[in-house]
Design an enzyme around this catalytic site. Structure first.
Site, mmCIF file in Angstrom:
data_model
loop_
_atom_site.group_PDB
_atom_site.id
_atom_site.type_symbol
_atom_site.label_atom_id
_atom_site.label_comp_id
_atom_site.label_asym_id
_atom_site.label_seq_id
_atom_site.Cartn_x
_atom_site.Cartn_y
_atom_site.Cartn_z
ATOM 1 N N ARG A 193 0.847 -1.212 0.000
ATOM 2 C CA ARG A 193 0.000 0.000 0.000
ATOM 3 C C ARG A 193 0.882 1.261 0.000
ATOM 4 N NH1 ARG A 193 -4.600 2.601 3.953
ATOM 5 N NH2 ARG A 193 -6.167 2.858 2.363
ATOM 6 N N ASP A 230 -4.835 2.039 13.123
ATOM 7 C CA ASP A 230 -4.847 1.156 11.958
ATOM 8 C C ASP A 230 -3.444 0.600 11.678
ATOM 9 O OD1 ASP A 230 -5.858 -0.112 9.728
ATOM 10 O OD2 ASP A 230 -6.610 1.696 8.753
ATOM 11 N N ASN A 253 -1.734 -1.323 8.065
ATOM 12 C CA ASN A 253 -2.204 -1.796 6.768
ATOM 13 C C ASN A 253 -1.228 -2.556 5.897
ATOM 14 O OD1 ASN A 253 -5.075 -1.051 6.401
ATOM 15 N ND2 ASN A 253 -4.306 0.952 7.007
ATOM 16 N N CYS A 263 -7.251 -1.785 14.538
ATOM 17 C CA CYS A 263 -7.709 -2.098 13.195
ATOM 18 C C CYS A 263 -6.476 -2.497 12.414
ATOM 19 C CB CYS A 263 -8.339 -0.838 12.595
ATOM 20 S SG CYS A 263 -8.709 -0.956 10.838
ATOM 21 N N ASP A 290 -12.873 -5.007 7.041
ATOM 22 C CA ASP A 290 -13.164 -3.950 6.075
ATOM 23 C C ASP A 290 -14.385 -4.299 5.241
ATOM 24 O OD1 ASP A 290 -11.299 -2.121 6.763
ATOM 25 O OD2 ASP A 290 -9.888 -2.593 5.163
HETATM 26 C C1 DGJ Z 1 -8.067 0.288 6.519
HETATM 27 C C2 DGJ Z 1 -9.182 0.321 7.510
HETATM 28 O O1 DGJ Z 1 -9.601 -0.945 7.847
HETATM 29 C C3 DGJ Z 1 -10.319 1.169 6.940
HETATM 30 O O2 DGJ Z 1 -11.404 1.131 7.796
HETATM 31 C C4 DGJ Z 1 -9.809 2.545 6.752
HETATM 32 O O3 DGJ Z 1 -9.496 3.104 7.983
HETATM 33 C C5 DGJ Z 1 -8.611 2.547 5.834
HETATM 34 N N1 DGJ Z 1 -7.607 1.628 6.263
HETATM 35 C C6 DGJ Z 1 -8.024 3.909 5.730
HETATM 36 O O4 DGJ Z 1 -6.860 3.930 5.028
#
Ligand code: DGJ
Length: 729
Positions: A444, A479, A481, A527, A549
């Site tokens: 990402r 979060d 990611n 998250c 998500d």
């Molecule tokens: C991943 C999260 O799970 C989403 O809910 C959101 O916050 C996005 N990232 C934002 O980049």
């Protein structure tokens, strides 16, 4: 008393409310496992150990007793290299290059209560009377290494926790190659294995299969507990189901790479073990140093999976989650992510918040895109400074506008990450996980900050503290990611590079501890691209997690059902989003989306300003209903009634702890022509009591509700949902 010790026989009997765990120190010093299962009376249980001479390739380490072979002996601390050929609990590389150790009993002690685990998340007690902890000190006489087996019995919470403290008492450094948290030898192999597996936006499918000869395992090598596997596994006795049969749950309080495995050996016994994944892990133990493994939480149920889940729910809700919000009703929120993604300005945010206020929603959450120059996911992670182009008045002004209308304000962060296009990265290119001279693989468009480094942690804590102190923020979404690649740290010497991933977790836990204790009034929700780190480790710091998500109501039935196998509803964020759904493209009615989302920590994730008048009325009713039932949903006992993994229908219900009320949710995905008139049998009620169906004049007996069931599914149409609320008369 939860721990009974027969000192003459060196026999330890650990009793929770409904289980017993028994082991014994043999004259040879080995710790033999005798029993784990339904609670036994305390008595002479030494006869439970049966050893026999096997005519096989099983060597005998005790020449005077040929019935003992480590290859057949059920053990508390199995090692490799001295005649047990199964997977060990621990393994070392000693200064002479050998990897052989053998641990013998030295001493034990019992402490009232449960000591905190330094630097690691764990279940805890509020008073010493809630638990007893047994420490069994084992030593390898040749190397001088010690392993302390730690067992805490949480009698009332019906759980047993295990962990190891490994101490290098020798004069030279040793390398820890493997340090799992628990290993239990089961006497048979006719079990089923249950795991929670999936993918991003399809987390925690319930997967069952019979155990078979050899290895079966779930593991993460991603540096996070992961979307793909959850740090949990269970063994089920033959035929065990939701309400019947024996279930043994193993859950690891850890958020990094883990393994849970079952090995069925030649004698058809099963060794279940769980802990940090030994894959790509070593740890250098200097003389005098100690290594603490994460905690494994073991739950036995003789009332099927449902019994096991309710035990985990209560324990994790009350004695893993912490802080002010642990016992508080959680606010209904609206999050702007799916409403605006990165394209918003202050006025748009205020409009959504205002619409939320009018509908009765309590908290507005500003998601990704408020900092740096983040107009897409290409930049700015690490620069936690408000983007004045989007929010010209700054964060404080926006927060004041939102809180000024009586809404709380929450903010999104991704503190563990850095974008290559960021001031932070330009200033500190060595602050990310990386291996010199190798590509830094982006995920990402971002890299992972090296949280094993103290200077990195200090800077992140400083930035977060500054933002969180700058305005009345009462909620944070934390979060994360991407998963780890090129796992290396610029500050660690070559011999410690394989410690990086675990050191990262310890660093992350330290940062979370500091931030959550500095801002106790803030509700933190973790998250990781949804449910990529839905694990007990993070629940210790943050009492709720964004479950997935995927906000599609049909997908969520499976995701929330699977998640509930271990995790309480109070931990699950679940929101209503727009249709067609942004992840799967499906359109489901607002009613169904509402009831699915109300089965967790409720919220909205769409542009509230786009609702029609009719929809607004529905939403107002949803919000009002959730305010009435959220105490029951968030802290009630959950009973799963119908599984989305078995058919077209899903149902679950929540019963208040004092039995005074119950909320029942029923969902049917596709309509069926001329199907039988359906009845849904409830659970967890008092058969002798009467219950009023709220909103009607009907009164029903508990036995009829449970044994005959209520009529459901008479209406036509796909994506059908029903809700019932009962009050004890
Ligand atoms: C991943 C999260 O799970 C989403 O809910 C959101 O916050 C996005 N990232 C934002 O980049």
């Amino acid at each position: 008393m939860a721990i009974h010790i027969d000192t003459k026989q060196q026999l330890f009997h650990l009793q929770t409310r409904s289980s017993s765990y028994v082991f014994q120190i043999l004259p040879s010093g080995y710790a033999a496992h005798l029993y784990y299962g339904k609670r036994l009376r305390d008595a002479d249980l030494s006869w439970l150990l049966v050893t026999t001479e096997r005519a096989s390739f099983s060597p005998n380490p005790v020449p005077e007793d040929r019935t003992i072979s480590l290859d057949t002996l059920p053990q508390e601390l199995p090692v490799y290299g001295t005649s047990d050929f199964r997977h060990p609990l621990v393994q070392f590389r000693l200064p002479d290059g050998s990897t052989v150790t053998e641990f013998k009993y030295v001493s034990h002690r019992v402490e009232q209560g449960k000591p905190r685990m330094e630097g690691l998340p764990s279940t805890y007690v509020e008073s010493e009377s809630e638990a007893e902890t047994l420490f069994v000190n084992m030593q390898d006489p040749v190397s001088g290494l010690h392993v302390e087996l730690q067992y805490t019995v949480m009698e009332a919470y019906d759980a047993l926790t295990r962990s190891l403290k490994i101490v290098n008492d020798s004069t030279e450094p040793v390398e820890l190659l493997r340090a799992l948290s628990a290993s239990v030898d089961f006497p048979r192999a006719d079990y089923e294995w249950l795991q929670l597996s999936g993918a991003w936006t399809r987390e925690r499918d319930v997967v069952r299969r019979p155990v078979a000869y050899g290895m079966q395992a779930v593991e993460s090598r991603r540096g996070a507990s992961s979307h793909q596997q959850n740090p949990f596994a269970a063994l089920l006795s033959p035929g065990a189901d939701e309400d019947h049969g024996e279930v043994y749950g193993f859950s690891l309080v850890y958020s990094g790479s883990f393994i849970a495995q079952a090995e069925v050996d030649q004698f058809r016994t099963t060794r279940l073990s769980i802990g940090i994944n030994p894959f790509d892990f070593t740890w250098l133990l200097e003389p005098g140093a100690a290594f603490q493994t994460p905690e494994a939480v073991m739950v036995y149920s003789s009332e099927g999976l449902g019994g096991m889940s309710r035990t985990y729910h209560r324990l994790y809700r009350e004695r893993l989650a912490r802080g002010q919000f642990r016992d508080k009703e959680r606010p209904i929120l609206v999050n702007n992510w799916e409403a605006t993604y990165f394209q918003f300005n202050a006025d748009k945010i205020v409009d959504i918040a205002k619409a939320g206020k009018e509908l009765g929603i309590e908290l507005f959450v500003l998601d990704d895109g408020w900092f740096g120059h983040r107009d897409s996911d290409n930049s700015s992670l690490g620069d936690w400074v408000v983007d004045k182009n989007k929010l010209p008045g700054g964060l404080e002004d926006l927060v004041n506008r939102v809180t000024g209308m009586g809404m709380q304000f929450g903010l999104w962060f991704e503190p563990e990450m850095v974008s290559p296009d960021s001031d932070l990265y330009r200033k500190h290119p060595d602050w990310c996980l990386h291996v010199p001279d190798r590509r830094r693989t982006e995920g990402r468009q971002q890299l992972i900050l090296d949280f094993s480094r103290q200077d990195v942690r200090e800077e992140i804590v400083r930035m977060l503290t500054e933002v969180l102190s700058s305005a009345p923020i009462t909620y944070v979404k934390w979060d994360m990611n991407r998963n780890m690649t090129e796992i290396g740290s610029a500050l660690l010497p070559p011999e410690r590079q394989r410690e990086t991933a675990h050191r990262y977790m310890l660093g992350l836990y330290e940062v979370m501890e500091r931030i959550t204790s500095a801002f106790p009034h803030i509700l933190f929700e973790s998250c990781s691209g949804g449910g990529g780190r839905f694990d007990p480790g993070l629940l210790y710091y943050m009492p709720q997690t964004w479950t997935s998500d995927n906000t599609d109501a049909v997908s969520r039935l499976r995701i929330q059902y699977g998640t509930s196998i271990v995790y309480p509803v109070s931990a699950m964020g679940s929101h209503i989003s727009a249709v067609p759904n942004h992840q799967v493209g499906r359109s489901t009615p607002l009613d169904m989306r509402g009831y699915v989302a109300m089965s967790g920590n409720f919220g909205y994730e769409l542009d509230l300003t786009k609702f029609t008048e009719k929809e607004k009325e529905v939403v107002k009713r949803q919000v009002a209903l959730y305010k009435e039932i959220r105490g029951l949903v968030q802290t009630g006992e959950m009973y799963r009634l119908l599984s989305p993994f078995e058919g077209n229908e899903t149902a679950w219900m929540f019963v208040a702890e004092d039995g005074s009320e119950a909320a029942v949710f029923y969902f049917r995905v596709l309509a069926e022509s001329n199907a039988p008139l359906n009845r849904l049998k409830l659970k967890g009620l008092d058969p002798a009591a009467d219950y009023a169906l709220v909103g009607t004049s009907g009164v029903y007996t508990g036995d009829a509700l449970m044994y005959a069931g209520i009529a459901v599914g008479a209406e036509r149409g796909d994506y059908h949902s029903e809700f019932f609320r009962f009050r004890l008369v």
